[in-house]
Scaffold this motif. Structure first.
Motif, PDB file in Angstrom:
ATOM      1  N   VAL A  17      14.352  52.500  69.325  1.00  0.00           N
ATOM      2  CA  VAL A  17      14.545  51.626  68.160  1.00  0.00           C
ATOM      3  C   VAL A  17      13.685  52.089  66.988  1.00  0.00           C
ATOM      4  CG1 VAL A  17      14.226  49.275  67.274  1.00  0.00           C
ATOM      5  CG2 VAL A  17      15.230  49.636  69.545  1.00  0.00           C
ATOM      6  N   VAL A  18      12.415  52.332  67.233  1.00  0.00           N
ATOM      7  CA  VAL A  18      11.503  52.729  66.159  1.00  0.00           C
ATOM      8  C   VAL A  18      11.953  54.042  65.517  1.00  0.00           C
ATOM      9  CG1 VAL A  18       9.145  53.508  65.662  1.00  0.00           C
ATOM     10  CG2 VAL A  18       9.520  51.453  67.025  1.00  0.00           C
ATOM     11  N   VAL A  19      12.264  55.023  66.335  1.00  0.00           N
ATOM     12  CA  VAL A  19      12.676  56.326  65.788  1.00  0.00           C
ATOM     13  C   VAL A  19      14.005  56.191  65.039  1.00  0.00           C
ATOM     14  CG1 VAL A  19      13.321  58.695  66.372  1.00  0.00           C
ATOM     15  CG2 VAL A  19      11.361  57.633  67.483  1.00  0.00           C
ATOM     16  N   LEU A  35      17.578  60.850  65.136  1.00  0.00           N
ATOM     17  CA  LEU A  35      16.628  61.597  65.961  1.00  0.00           C
ATOM     18  C   LEU A  35      16.412  60.985  67.336  1.00  0.00           C
ATOM     19  CD1 LEU A  35      13.863  62.453  63.331  1.00  0.00           C
ATOM     20  CD2 LEU A  35      15.583  63.987  64.287  1.00  0.00           C
ATOM     21  N   SER A  36      16.537  59.680  67.421  1.00  0.00           N
ATOM     22  CA  SER A  36      16.311  58.989  68.690  1.00  0.00           C
ATOM     23  C   SER A  36      17.306  59.403  69.766  1.00  0.00           C
ATOM     24  CB  SER A  36      16.390  57.482  68.478  1.00  0.00           C
ATOM     25  OG  SER A  36      17.593  57.153  67.799  1.00  0.00           O
ATOM     26  N   GLU A  37      18.400  60.033  69.385  1.00  0.00           N
ATOM     27  CA  GLU A  37      19.377  60.495  70.366  1.00  0.00           C
ATOM     28  C   GLU A  37      18.786  61.527  71.317  1.00  0.00           C
ATOM     29  OE1 GLU A  37      23.157  59.631  70.762  1.00  0.00           O
ATOM     30  OE2 GLU A  37      21.768  57.992  70.324  1.00  0.00           O
ATOM     31  N   MET A  38      17.681  62.155  70.942  1.00  0.00           N
ATOM     32  CA  MET A  38      17.047  63.117  71.856  1.00  0.00           C
ATOM     33  C   MET A  38      16.582  62.430  73.130  1.00  0.00           C
ATOM     34  SD  MET A  38      13.266  64.200  70.568  1.00  0.00           S
ATOM     35  CE  MET A  38      13.208  63.802  68.851  1.00  0.00           C
ATOM     36  N   PHE A  39      16.363  61.104  73.090  1.00  0.00           N
ATOM     37  CA  PHE A  39      15.968  60.378  74.296  1.00  0.00           C
ATOM     38  C   PHE A  39      17.089  60.348  75.336  1.00  0.00           C
ATOM     39  CE2 PHE A  39      13.054  58.298  71.139  1.00  0.00           C
ATOM     40  CZ  PHE A  39      11.897  58.873  71.631  1.00  0.00           C
ATOM     41  N   ASN A  40      18.314  60.655  74.924  1.00  0.00           N
ATOM     42  CA  ASN A  40      19.416  60.746  75.891  1.00  0.00           C
ATOM     43  C   ASN A  40      19.127  61.805  76.952  1.00  0.00           C
ATOM     44  OD1 ASN A  40      20.957  58.761  74.622  1.00  0.00           O
ATOM     45  ND2 ASN A  40      21.899  60.243  73.254  1.00  0.00           N
ATOM     46  N   VAL A  57      19.601  51.603  72.294  1.00  0.00           N
ATOM     47  CA  VAL A  57      20.777  51.751  71.431  1.00  0.00           C
ATOM     48  C   VAL A  57      21.258  50.371  70.977  1.00  0.00           C
ATOM     49  CG1 VAL A  57      23.190  52.490  71.344  1.00  0.00           C
ATOM     50  CG2 VAL A  57      21.497  53.944  72.453  1.00  0.00           C
ATOM     51  N   PHE A  58      21.318  49.428  71.905  1.00  0.00           N
ATOM     52  CA  PHE A  58      21.785  48.077  71.568  1.00  0.00           C
ATOM     53  C   PHE A  58      20.911  47.435  70.491  1.00  0.00           C
ATOM     54  CE2 PHE A  58      21.856  43.485  72.033  1.00  0.00           C
ATOM     55  CZ  PHE A  58      23.214  43.213  72.025  1.00  0.00           C
ATOM     56  N   ILE A  59      19.607  47.455  70.700  1.00  0.00           N
ATOM     57  CA  ILE A  59      18.697  46.819  69.728  1.00  0.00           C
ATOM     58  C   ILE A  59      18.754  47.545  68.382  1.00  0.00           C
ATOM     59  CG2 ILE A  59      16.280  46.295  69.186  1.00  0.00           C
ATOM     60  CD1 ILE A  59      15.887  45.875  72.252  1.00  0.00           C
TER      61      ILE A  59
END
Length: 161
Positions: A17-19, A35-40, A57-59
């Motif tokens: 969420v933060v990223v 960028l947060s998609e890298m957590f996938n 992703v939801f939040i």
């Protein structure tokens, strides 16, 4: 679910969420520099990261200018992609191949996000799929070595178990 696993997933969701919100103007359009998609790539190391990623992703999508559509299409894309990867990972042991698969699966399934943008914003479907898929591919391709080297330092599998 163990408290430790739940806690790690909460941290993953919060980081997602933060990223996402840090680069929010670039995370909800047809060029999704999220960028947060890298957590996938965490799914490569353990399927237990599924919940942290999906909740993140939801939040994050609650803040989307596309409203409820992003909660359905964006979260749906993540659930479908992660589910495919959990199945594929049963047959692939090599971490780098798994990361490549993660990059490809998320890029292809971005068709759902393109469909959403075509429905809600009247964007041309094929062009939008192309731009979203390329954006997703770039973020995941750049994120793969980052996640790989972070794993070398902290061992994602060991942390969640």
């Amino acid at each position: 679910m163990k408290i430790k696993t739940l806690t790690i997933n909460a941290i993953v969701a919060a980081l997602y969420v933060v990223v996402t919100l840090v680069v929010a103007p670039f995370g909800f359009t047809n060029i999704q520099f999220r960028l947060s998609e890298m957590f996938n790539h965490l799914i490569v190391f353990d399927k237990k990261y599924f919940f942290g990623i999906v909740v993140g992703v939801f939040i994050a999508n609650i803040f989307s200018p596309l409203g409820g559509y992003d909660l359905i299409f964006g979260v749906g894309q993540s659930v479908i992609s992660l589910g495919i990867l959990i199945l594929l990972n049963k047959f692939v042991a090599d971490v780098t191949v798994r990361m490549l698969l993660t990059t490809l699966v998320f890029s292809v399934t971005s068709v759902l996000v393109a469909w959403e943008l075509a429905l809600v914003l009247n964007y041309p479907f094929l062009y939008t799929w192309l731009t979203v898929a390329i954006s997703e591919f770039i973020v995941l391709a750049v994120g793969a070595p980052i996640m790989y080297y972070i794993n070398k330092r902290i061992d994602f599998k060991k942390i969640i178990n």
